[in-house]
Design a protein around this motif. Structure first.
Motif, PDB file in Angstrom:
ATOM      1  N   GLY A 228      21.116  53.793  43.871  1.00 38.05           N
ATOM      2  CA  GLY A 228      20.839  53.204  42.454  1.00 38.05           C
ATOM      3  C   GLY A 228      20.602  53.948  41.377  1.00 38.05           C
ATOM      4  O   GLY A 228      21.418  53.738  40.194  1.00 38.05           O
ATOM      5  N   THR A 229      19.696  54.841  41.437  1.00 38.21           N
ATOM      6  CA  THR A 229      19.317  55.579  40.127  1.00 38.21           C
ATOM      7  C   THR A 229      19.322  57.071  40.465  1.00 38.21           C
ATOM      8  O   THR A 229      19.028  57.823  39.200  1.00 38.21           O
ATOM      9  CB  THR A 229      17.954  55.114  39.790  1.00 38.21           C
ATOM     10  N   SER A 230      19.533  57.648  41.554  1.00 37.11           N
ATOM     11  CA  SER A 230      19.573  59.108  41.768  1.00 37.11           C
ATOM     12  C   SER A 230      20.514  59.443  42.982  1.00 37.11           C
ATOM     13  O   SER A 230      19.899  59.934  43.927  1.00 37.11           O
ATOM     14  CB  SER A 230      18.129  59.545  41.802  1.00 37.11           C
ATOM     15  N   PRO A 231      21.604  59.284  42.647  1.00 36.95           N
ATOM     16  CA  PRO A 231      22.507  59.701  43.921  1.00 36.95           C
ATOM     17  C   PRO A 231      22.675  61.293  43.795  1.00 36.95           C
ATOM     18  O   PRO A 231      23.867  61.650  43.810  1.00 36.95           O
ATOM     19  CB  PRO A 231      23.937  59.110  43.431  1.00 36.95           C
ATOM     20  N   MET A 232      21.661  61.995  44.266  1.00 35.88           N
ATOM     21  CA  MET A 232      21.614  63.450  44.280  1.00 35.88           C
ATOM     22  C   MET A 232      21.339  63.996  45.500  1.00 35.88           C
ATOM     23  O   MET A 232      20.191  63.512  46.196  1.00 35.88           O
ATOM     24  CB  MET A 232      20.723  63.849  43.186  1.00 35.88           C
ATOM     25  N   THR A 233      21.866  64.923  46.071  1.00 34.86           N
ATOM     26  CA  THR A 233      21.519  65.387  47.306  1.00 34.86           C
ATOM     27  C   THR A 233      21.443  66.991  47.341  1.00 34.86           C
ATOM     28  O   THR A 233      21.508  67.483  48.459  1.00 34.86           O
ATOM     29  CB  THR A 233      22.584  65.059  48.507  1.00 34.86           C
ATOM     30  N   SER A 234      20.931  67.335  46.334  1.00 43.50           N
ATOM     31  CA  SER A 234      20.653  68.851  46.000  1.00 43.50           C
ATOM     32  C   SER A 234      19.400  69.062  45.436  1.00 43.50           C
ATOM     33  O   SER A 234      19.017  68.725  44.312  1.00 43.50           O
ATOM     34  CB  SER A 234      21.744  69.363  45.012  1.00 43.50           C
ATOM     35  N   LEU A 235      18.435  69.633  46.121  1.00 43.88           N
ATOM     36  CA  LEU A 235      17.228  70.144  45.647  1.00 43.88           C
ATOM     37  C   LEU A 235      17.203  71.204  44.741  1.00 43.88           C
ATOM     38  O   LEU A 235      16.518  71.204  43.641  1.00 43.88           O
ATOM     39  CB  LEU A 235      16.294  70.354  46.884  1.00 43.88           C
ATOM     40  N   LEU A 236      18.119  72.232  44.878  1.00 43.84           N
ATOM     41  CA  LEU A 236      18.192  73.141  43.932  1.00 43.84           C
ATOM     42  C   LEU A 236      18.766  72.453  42.376  1.00 43.84           C
ATOM     43  O   LEU A 236      18.080  72.993  41.411  1.00 43.84           O
ATOM     44  CB  LEU A 236      19.496  74.079  44.357  1.00 43.84           C
ATOM     45  N   LEU A 237      19.362  71.510  42.328  1.00 43.15           N
ATOM     46  CA  LEU A 237      19.915  70.914  41.259  1.00 43.15           C
ATOM     47  C   LEU A 237      18.763  70.101  40.708  1.00 43.15           C
ATOM     48  O   LEU A 237      18.395  70.186  39.365  1.00 43.15           O
ATOM     49  CB  LEU A 237      20.945  69.855  41.291  1.00 43.15           C
ATOM     50  N   ALA A 238      17.871  69.389  41.438  1.00 40.13           N
ATOM     51  CA  ALA A 238      16.739  68.857  41.152  1.00 40.13           C
ATOM     52  C   ALA A 238      15.607  69.943  40.519  1.00 40.13           C
ATOM     53  O   ALA A 238      15.021  69.426  39.181  1.00 40.13           O
ATOM     54  CB  ALA A 238      16.003  68.152  42.065  1.00 40.13           C
ATOM     55  N   LEU A 239      15.663  71.118  41.084  1.00 41.55           N
ATOM     56  CA  LEU A 239      14.691  72.207  40.243  1.00 41.55           C
ATOM     57  C   LEU A 239      15.234  72.572  38.867  1.00 41.55           C
ATOM     58  O   LEU A 239      14.565  72.791  38.076  1.00 41.55           O
ATOM     59  CB  LEU A 239      14.874  73.406  41.073  1.00 41.55           C
ATOM     60  N   ASN A 240      16.512  72.715  38.623  1.00 37.91           N
ATOM     61  CA  ASN A 240      17.247  73.174  37.540  1.00 37.91           C
ATOM     62  C   ASN A 240      17.004  71.815  36.617  1.00 37.91           C
ATOM     63  O   ASN A 240      16.695  72.160  35.323  1.00 37.91           O
ATOM     64  CB  ASN A 240      18.662  73.434  37.637  1.00 37.91           C
ATOM     65  N   MET A 241      17.020  70.588  36.916  1.00 30.00           N
ATOM     66  CA  MET A 241      16.640  69.563  35.973  1.00 30.00           C
ATOM     67  C   MET A 241      15.129  69.617  35.354  1.00 30.00           C
ATOM     68  O   MET A 241      15.322  69.320  34.420  1.00 30.00           O
ATOM     69  CB  MET A 241      17.273  68.284  36.572  1.00 30.00           C
ATOM     70  N   ALA A 242      14.402  69.805  36.435  1.00 33.83           N
ATOM     71  CA  ALA A 242      12.707  69.830  36.334  1.00 33.83           C
ATOM     72  C   ALA A 242      12.670  70.741  35.256  1.00 33.83           C
ATOM     73  O   ALA A 242      11.660  70.662  34.322  1.00 33.83           O
ATOM     74  CB  ALA A 242      12.029  69.851  37.701  1.00 33.83           C
ATOM     75  N   ALA A 243      13.309  71.846  35.321  1.00 28.68           N
ATOM     76  CA  ALA A 243      13.010  72.955  34.403  1.00 28.68           C
ATOM     77  C   ALA A 243      13.651  72.487  32.914  1.00 28.68           C
ATOM     78  O   ALA A 243      13.100  72.590  31.835  1.00 28.68           O
ATOM     79  CB  ALA A 243      13.698  74.179  34.652  1.00 28.68           C
ATOM     80  N   THR A 244      14.967  72.295  32.925  1.00 28.26           N
ATOM     81  CA  THR A 244      15.750  71.941  31.568  1.00 28.26           C
ATOM     82  C   THR A 244      15.194  70.569  30.909  1.00 28.26           C
ATOM     83  O   THR A 244      15.191  70.550  29.902  1.00 28.26           O
ATOM     84  CB  THR A 244      17.170  71.751  31.829  1.00 28.26           C
ATOM     85  N   LEU A 245      15.265  69.457  31.578  1.00 30.89           N
ATOM     86  CA  LEU A 245      14.569  68.157  31.358  1.00 30.89           C
ATOM     87  C   LEU A 245      13.228  67.984  31.441  1.00 30.89           C
ATOM     88  O   LEU A 245      12.925  67.361  30.047  1.00 30.89           O
ATOM     89  CB  LEU A 245      15.191  67.183  32.067  1.00 30.89           C
ATOM     90  N   PHE A 246      12.271  68.603  31.964  1.00 28.19           N
ATOM     91  CA  PHE A 246      10.840  68.272  31.746  1.00 28.19           C
ATOM     92  C   PHE A 246      10.150  69.847  31.362  1.00 28.19           C
ATOM     93  O   PHE A 246       9.062  69.507  31.165  1.00 28.19           O
ATOM     94  CB  PHE A 246      10.554  67.804  33.278  1.00 28.19           C
ATOM     95  N   GLY A 247      10.833  70.904  31.259  1.00 27.15           N
ATOM     96  CA  GLY A 247      10.268  71.836  30.869  1.00 27.15           C
ATOM     97  C   GLY A 247       9.306  72.579  32.052  1.00 27.15           C
ATOM     98  O   GLY A 247       8.391  73.468  31.344  1.00 27.15           O
TER      99      GLY A 247
END
Length: 310
Positions: A228-247
């Motif tokens: 529904g809200t996060s069709p993501m299966t890449s932890l590496l991408l989640a790390l990149n997003m945590a850095a770019t979106l959340f600082g």
């Protein structure tokens, strides 16, 4: 010419056959997502139910989670999320559904050994703090730790509620205030940041990372992989997003996927860091510096994955 012996056939009655086929499809689809995570070096995965919202459907999901660990070299933690949404048939019977979750589903599924933790969604579109408290009280009575979807869309007091019940973790937290963050710090609750959901829902308010740093709340990072809200299966991408979106810094991202993630699952004594006495779970990367795991996109430099020393 000698014929080879025929294989023994297994026959199911029509209803049982349909159920078996549904279980097979569920497991097969879950394995595809799990394999994507394993391919990036992941050794421990939390699987949450909460999409069936009936005892039979939740049981089916949780049994499939247990089966995943039998088919892959991975540690699976199964979390019961019966208090995820109100089923349509209970639209005018909220108390009855909360009672069903607390008084029937939790003790039944716990007795069957299918649950490692209990989660709930505390939000204006889901369940009130009072309703979640009833669910958590039942979880504690069954000897299970709790977790919480907290303050994702509004400040509903979720962070403070998680702290009150000594939750392992609180997810999302975009609208958590300083009192809630401070309470989490005091209670040792891990903040699980989910940038995939933030991105897909086009949210504008990021989690209060500065407050979490100020109060020394450990921050984990996860994919929140869901349809529904996060069709993501890449932890590496989640790390990149945590850095770019959340600082988050590189060190915070890497800690969020290792030691803090282990704490969020109640496994801090078993995994998450390389120490004597812990499981030998590790990923070996073909990179020059750790920052590459965070800043590069579409990049999987995994050289080898070791799980339990194998």
């Amino acid at each position: 010419m000698k014929r080879s012996p025929a294989k023994e056939a297994v026959f199911f009655p029509p209803c049982a056959r349909l159920v078996q086929q549904a279980k097979t499809r569920l497991l097969r689809s879950a394995l595809k997502r799990l394999d994507a995570l394993i391919a990036e070096g992941v050794g421990t995965v939390e699987v949450k139910s909460g999409y069936g919202l009936s005892l039979d459907a939740e049981r089916k999901s949780l049994r499939a989670a247990r089966q995943l660990a039998e088919q892959r070299n991975v540690t699976i933690r199964a979390t019961f999320l019966g208090a995820h949404a109100l089923p349509p048939e209970f639209s005018d019977k909220r108390d009855a559904y909360v009672a069903c979750v607390a008084d029937t589903m939790i003790p039944t599924l716990a007795n069957e050994g299918l649950i490692d933790a209990v989660d709930g969604f505390c939000e204006r579109i889901a369940f009130t703090p009072e309703e979640i408290a009833r669910v958590f009280t039942a979880a504690k009575r069954a000897g299970l730790p709790v977790k919480l979807h907290a303050d994702q869309l509004t400040n509903s007091g979720g962070a403070s509620l998680a702290a009150e019940f000594g939750a392992l973790s609180a997810d999302h937290l975009e609208y958590a205030d300083e009192d809630g963050v401070a309470a989490m710090a005091k209670a040792g609750v891990v903040a699980v940041l989910l940038p995939g959901a933030y991105y897909v829902l086009k949210e504008r308010q990021a989690p209060p990372v500065a407050l979490m740093r100020k109060h020394r709340v450990p921050m984990a990072v996860a994919t929140d992989s869901n349809p529904g809200t996060s069709p993501m299966t890449s932890l590496l991408l989640a790390l990149n997003m945590a850095a770019t979106l959340f600082g988050l810094t590189v060190d915070e991202c890497l800690a969020g996927a290792t030691r803090n993630a282990a704490r969020a699952l109640g496994l801090g004594e078993e995994t998450g860091t390389l120490e004597a006495g812990k499981w030998a779970d590790l990923a070996i990367w073909d990179i020059e510096r750790p920052a590459e795991l965070v800043y590069r996109l579409g990049f999987n430099p995994l050289h080898a994955r070791v799980w339990r020393g194998r």
